[in-house]
Design a protein around this motif. Sequence first.
Motif, PDB file in Angstrom:
ATOM      1  N   SER A 143      -5.716  10.648  -3.087  1.00  0.00           N
ATOM      2  CA  SER A 143      -5.204   9.383  -3.619  1.00  0.00           C
ATOM      3  C   SER A 143      -6.136   8.208  -3.356  1.00  0.00           C
ATOM      4  CB  SER A 143      -3.840   9.073  -2.999  1.00  0.00           C
ATOM      5  OG  SER A 143      -3.926   9.052  -1.576  1.00  0.00           O
ATOM      6  N   LEU A 144      -7.154   8.410  -2.497  1.00  0.00           N
ATOM      7  CA  LEU A 144      -8.096   7.340  -2.178  1.00  0.00           C
ATOM      8  C   LEU A 144      -9.458   7.536  -2.840  1.00  0.00           C
ATOM      9  CD1 LEU A 144      -7.365   6.805   1.646  1.00  0.00           C
ATOM     10  CD2 LEU A 144      -6.723   5.302  -0.253  1.00  0.00           C
ATOM     11  N   LYS A 145      -9.566   8.511  -3.706  1.00  0.00           N
ATOM     12  CA  LYS A 145     -10.863   8.807  -4.323  1.00  0.00           C
ATOM     13  C   LYS A 145     -11.351   7.685  -5.240  1.00  0.00           C
ATOM     14  CE  LYS A 145     -11.596  12.854  -2.461  1.00  0.00           C
ATOM     15  NZ  LYS A 145     -11.490  14.113  -3.198  1.00  0.00           N
ATOM     16  N   GLN A 146     -10.409   6.953  -5.839  1.00  0.00           N
ATOM     17  CA  GLN A 146     -10.798   5.864  -6.739  1.00  0.00           C
ATOM     18  C   GLN A 146     -11.144   4.604  -5.938  1.00  0.00           C
ATOM     19  OE1 GLN A 146     -11.243   5.993 -10.087  1.00  0.00           O
ATOM     20  NE2 GLN A 146     -10.871   8.192  -9.848  1.00  0.00           N
ATOM     21  N   PRO A 147     -12.233   3.920  -6.307  1.00  0.00           N
ATOM     22  CA  PRO A 147     -12.605   2.688  -5.589  1.00  0.00           C
ATOM     23  C   PRO A 147     -11.508   1.632  -5.651  1.00  0.00           C
ATOM     24  CG  PRO A 147     -14.386   3.425  -7.032  1.00  0.00           C
ATOM     25  CD  PRO A 147     -13.200   4.262  -7.373  1.00  0.00           C
ATOM     26  N   PHE A 148     -11.455   0.809  -4.613  1.00  0.00           N
ATOM     27  CA  PHE A 148     -10.551  -0.344  -4.649  1.00  0.00           C
ATOM     28  C   PHE A 148     -11.078  -1.340  -5.680  1.00  0.00           C
ATOM     29  CE2 PHE A 148      -9.508   0.572   0.029  1.00  0.00           C
ATOM     30  CZ  PHE A 148      -8.407   1.338  -0.323  1.00  0.00           C
ATOM     31  N   ASP A 149     -10.220  -1.797  -6.532  1.00  0.00           N
ATOM     32  CA  ASP A 149     -10.606  -2.676  -7.636  1.00  0.00           C
ATOM     33  C   ASP A 149      -9.686  -3.894  -7.633  1.00  0.00           C
ATOM     34  OD1 ASP A 149     -11.091  -3.920 -10.071  1.00  0.00           O
ATOM     35  OD2 ASP A 149     -11.405  -2.037 -11.127  1.00  0.00           O
ATOM     36  N   ALA A 150     -10.291  -5.074  -7.668  1.00  0.00           N
ATOM     37  CA  ALA A 150      -9.505  -6.311  -7.623  1.00  0.00           C
ATOM     38  C   ALA A 150      -8.571  -6.451  -8.815  1.00  0.00           C
ATOM     39  CB  ALA A 150     -10.434  -7.514  -7.542  1.00  0.00           C
ATOM     40  N   THR A 151      -8.804  -5.670  -9.879  1.00  0.00           N
ATOM     41  CA  THR A 151      -7.945  -5.777 -11.063  1.00  0.00           C
ATOM     42  C   THR A 151      -6.664  -4.954 -10.906  1.00  0.00           C
ATOM     43  OG1 THR A 151      -9.051  -3.903 -12.164  1.00  0.00           O
ATOM     44  CG2 THR A 151      -9.959  -6.119 -12.539  1.00  0.00           C
ATOM     45  N   ARG A 152      -6.604  -4.123  -9.874  1.00  0.00           N
ATOM     46  CA  ARG A 152      -5.406  -3.312  -9.654  1.00  0.00           C
ATOM     47  C   ARG A 152      -4.275  -4.195  -9.123  1.00  0.00           C
ATOM     48  NH1 ARG A 152      -7.412   1.556  -5.965  1.00  0.00           N
ATOM     49  NH2 ARG A 152      -5.181   2.018  -5.976  1.00  0.00           N
ATOM     50  N   ARG A 153      -3.060  -3.710  -9.245  1.00  0.00           N
ATOM     51  CA  ARG A 153      -1.909  -4.438  -8.719  1.00  0.00           C
ATOM     52  C   ARG A 153      -2.025  -4.594  -7.209  1.00  0.00           C
ATOM     53  NH1 ARG A 153       3.341  -1.448 -10.259  1.00  0.00           N
ATOM     54  NH2 ARG A 153       4.189  -3.181  -9.016  1.00  0.00           N
ATOM     55  N   GLU A 154      -1.604  -5.755  -6.720  1.00  0.00           N
ATOM     56  CA  GLU A 154      -1.719  -6.049  -5.291  1.00  0.00           C
ATOM     57  C   GLU A 154      -0.981  -5.011  -4.451  1.00  0.00           C
ATOM     58  OE1 GLU A 154      -0.007  -9.646  -2.847  1.00  0.00           O
ATOM     59  OE2 GLU A 154      -1.842 -10.288  -3.859  1.00  0.00           O
ATOM     60  N   HIS A 155       0.163  -4.568  -4.923  1.00  0.00           N
ATOM     61  CA  HIS A 155       0.937  -3.562  -4.196  1.00  0.00           C
ATOM     62  C   HIS A 155       0.132  -2.279  -4.015  1.00  0.00           C
ATOM     63  CE1 HIS A 155       4.244  -0.961  -2.938  1.00  0.00           C
ATOM     64  NE2 HIS A 155       3.884  -0.132  -3.902  1.00  0.00           N
ATOM     65  N   ASN A 156      -0.564  -1.852  -5.053  1.00  0.00           N
ATOM     66  CA  ASN A 156      -1.352  -0.618  -4.979  1.00  0.00           C
ATOM     67  C   ASN A 156      -2.563  -0.785  -4.069  1.00  0.00           C
ATOM     68  OD1 ASN A 156       0.395   0.704  -6.730  1.00  0.00           O
ATOM     69  ND2 ASN A 156      -0.758   0.098  -8.555  1.00  0.00           N
ATOM     70  N   ILE A 157      -3.162  -1.982  -4.091  1.00  0.00           N
ATOM     71  CA  ILE A 157      -4.287  -2.244  -3.189  1.00  0.00           C
ATOM     72  C   ILE A 157      -3.813  -2.164  -1.736  1.00  0.00           C
ATOM     73  CG2 ILE A 157      -5.992  -3.942  -2.444  1.00  0.00           C
ATOM     74  CD1 ILE A 157      -6.028  -5.032  -5.293  1.00  0.00           C
ATOM     75  N   TRP A 158      -2.700  -2.826  -1.453  1.00  0.00           N
ATOM     76  CA  TRP A 158      -2.149  -2.805  -0.091  1.00  0.00           C
ATOM     77  C   TRP A 158      -1.836  -1.375   0.344  1.00  0.00           C
ATOM     78  CZ3 TRP A 158      -1.431  -4.201   4.583  1.00  0.00           C
ATOM     79  CH2 TRP A 158      -0.310  -3.801   5.306  1.00  0.00           C
TER      80      TRP A 158
END
Length: 262
Positions: free
Chosen positions: A215-230
């Motif tokens: 589930s962490l294979k995809q880079p963190f992206d600022a365009t993703r929802r804040e909940h998903n980033i957290w």
Amino acid sequence: MDDGYLLPNPGLFVNVLSPQSLVKYLANWLACHPTWIERVYDERPRPLPRAQSWRDFLISQHAQDPSNMQTSGKTSKSKAATALLFQKEVPVLRALWAAPTNVHWRGKDIAISTLDNPPADLARQIVYEICEQSFRYELLDLDEHLGREARKDKEARKERMELLRSIFPSKSLKVWNRDLPQENDGLNAPSFAAALPYFESFRKVLSTWEHFPESLKQPFDATRREHNIWKGMKECCLFYVQSYFDNTGRPPVVPHLLYSVA
């Protein structure tokens, strides 16, 4: 992996039974801090002190030369072993308690007599530095163990160290020789936007380790929802803590906030 502590367990300075013990813990740590912390960085001593060894070392006033100790009893043998482990630091502490007056912290003189009730800023800074520096050293040790495939040659090792340093705003694995930050930063930054690039570097380091979550294979992206980033940041932290425990048998020391959050 070695399950000892490069620096004292920060809990030693928090759960102290008496003001007299707190004076010893703080005075001894501040007095030996310059020699020990450089020694750890330059020499990487092994085996590392266990939590009990740190406790024995920091609670003692080191009035007696270890070569003169009677080693018939269990306690005396433990003290002699601790003195041997910290052989470069014990003379410093023996001189300190021969005429206890001041210790030093980041360019300031601190009267030992005030350490039974230290200023909140001083206590917070000491614990912060131990947590932050321990985290960097322990992360490096664990990555050398689990990230071997990313260190196959000299160039790969250089790139790996650059990636590790990019987790921190100072771009350094050292805390003790740098000014303290003026605000919470890096992995502890107060906003998602400020913390995101450091967590992305952290994620990249962890991504080469065994059992890295799919589930962490995809880079963190600022365009993703804040909940998903957290959620991803939290999962990174949990994976790191579990990996460290699986390889040492104890939980890691993790970064703490230097400044309170309103």
